[in-house]
Design a protein around this motif. Structure first.
Motif, PDB file in Angstrom:
ATOM      1  N   ARG A  27     -11.072   7.216  13.472  1.00  0.00           N
ATOM      2  CA  ARG A  27     -10.905   6.459  12.605  1.00  0.00           C
ATOM      3  C   ARG A  27     -10.009   5.164  12.479  1.00  0.00           C
ATOM      4  NH1 ARG A  27     -14.445   8.314   8.394  1.00  0.00           N
ATOM      5  NH2 ARG A  27     -13.368   6.459   7.454  1.00  0.00           N
ATOM      6  N   CYS A  28     -10.878   4.464  11.959  1.00  0.00           N
ATOM      7  CA  CYS A  28      -9.798   3.046  11.973  1.00  0.00           C
ATOM      8  C   CYS A  28      -9.961   1.884  10.940  1.00  0.00           C
ATOM      9  CB  CYS A  28      -9.489   2.778  13.176  1.00  0.00           C
ATOM     10  SG  CYS A  28     -11.532   2.084  13.945  1.00  0.00           S
ATOM     11  N   GLU A  29      -9.341   2.504   9.220  1.00  0.00           N
ATOM     12  CA  GLU A  29      -9.646   1.633   8.602  1.00  0.00           C
ATOM     13  C   GLU A  29      -9.069  -0.470   8.651  1.00  0.00           C
ATOM     14  OE1 GLU A  29      -8.801   4.905   8.184  1.00  0.00           O
ATOM     15  OE2 GLU A  29     -10.693   5.418   7.882  1.00  0.00           O
ATOM     16  N   TRP A  30      -7.706   0.269   9.261  1.00  0.00           N
ATOM     17  CA  TRP A  30      -7.090  -1.406   9.409  1.00  0.00           C
ATOM     18  C   TRP A  30      -7.608  -1.913   9.836  1.00  0.00           C
ATOM     19  CZ3 TRP A  30      -6.462   3.656  12.155  1.00  0.00           C
ATOM     20  CH2 TRP A  30      -6.248   3.611  13.460  1.00  0.00           C
ATOM     21  N   LEU A  31      -8.664  -2.206  10.714  1.00  0.00           N
ATOM     22  CA  LEU A  31      -9.891  -3.248  11.257  1.00  0.00           C
ATOM     23  C   LEU A  31     -11.098  -3.368  10.714  1.00  0.00           C
ATOM     24  CD1 LEU A  31     -10.582  -0.890  15.161  1.00  0.00           C
ATOM     25  CD2 LEU A  31      -8.540  -3.586  14.784  1.00  0.00           C
ATOM     26  N   ASP A  32     -11.022  -2.897   9.538  1.00  0.00           N
ATOM     27  CA  ASP A  32     -12.012  -3.161   8.496  1.00  0.00           C
ATOM     28  C   ASP A  32     -11.633  -4.386   8.026  1.00  0.00           C
ATOM     29  OD1 ASP A  32     -14.174  -3.202   7.239  1.00  0.00           O
ATOM     30  OD2 ASP A  32     -13.113  -2.299   5.426  1.00  0.00           O
ATOM     31  N   ASN A  33     -13.297  -5.531   8.428  1.00  0.00           N
ATOM     32  CA  ASN A  33     -13.013  -6.887   8.452  1.00  0.00           C
ATOM     33  C   ASN A  33     -11.711  -7.561   9.420  1.00  0.00           C
ATOM     34  OD1 ASN A  33     -15.295  -6.440   6.520  1.00  0.00           O
ATOM     35  ND2 ASN A  33     -13.534  -6.455   4.831  1.00  0.00           N
TER      36      ASN A  33
END
Length: 126
Positions: A30-36
């Motif tokens: 998971r890598c939410e920090w890459l969102d958008n």
């Protein structure tokens, strides 16, 4: 807008505006920090996800970089969502085909062999 950024996504990260440099990446968790922040345009499917998980097992060195980076030797596009797009012709001409080299007929130099005299006599009697 929160995408489900999970294992097995294929994306491209730009090095910055007007640099014309980019780097492809596969997500290993998971890598939410890459969102958008980067363009996600594909995903690993089927049993290939197990091979992707092996990337987590590679030896890393300084700056958390792989000591021996894994290489992806081939890939397959399973679904082409843009079947109406026609690829542009390449601006770079393909390299010319190399000209076939003419082979010269070899000449036997039997004097180089330790049994050269015997071979010369055998070929003259044939």
């Amino acid at each position: 807008h929160n995408r489900d950024l999970r294992t097995g996504l294929l994306g491209m990260a730009s090095s910055g505006p007007d640099t014309n440099k980019s780097q492809f990446f596969l997500t290993l968790d998971r890598c939410e920090w890459l969102d958008n922040k980067h363009t996600i345009f594909g995903k690993v499917t089927g049993n290939s996800i197990y091979n992707l998980n092996r990337f987590n097992e590679v030896e890393v060195g300084e700056h958390d970089r792989p000591t021996y980076p894994p290489r992806i030797l081939r890939m397959e596009v399973l679904l082409e969502p843009f079947d109406d797009i026609v690829p542009r012709p390449s601006a770079v001409a393909p390299p010319p085909e190399p000209a076939a080299k003419k082979r010269r007929k070899g000449v036997k130099n039997l004097s180089l062999l330790s049994f050269g005299e015997e071979a010369a006599n055998a070929s003259s009697h044939a």
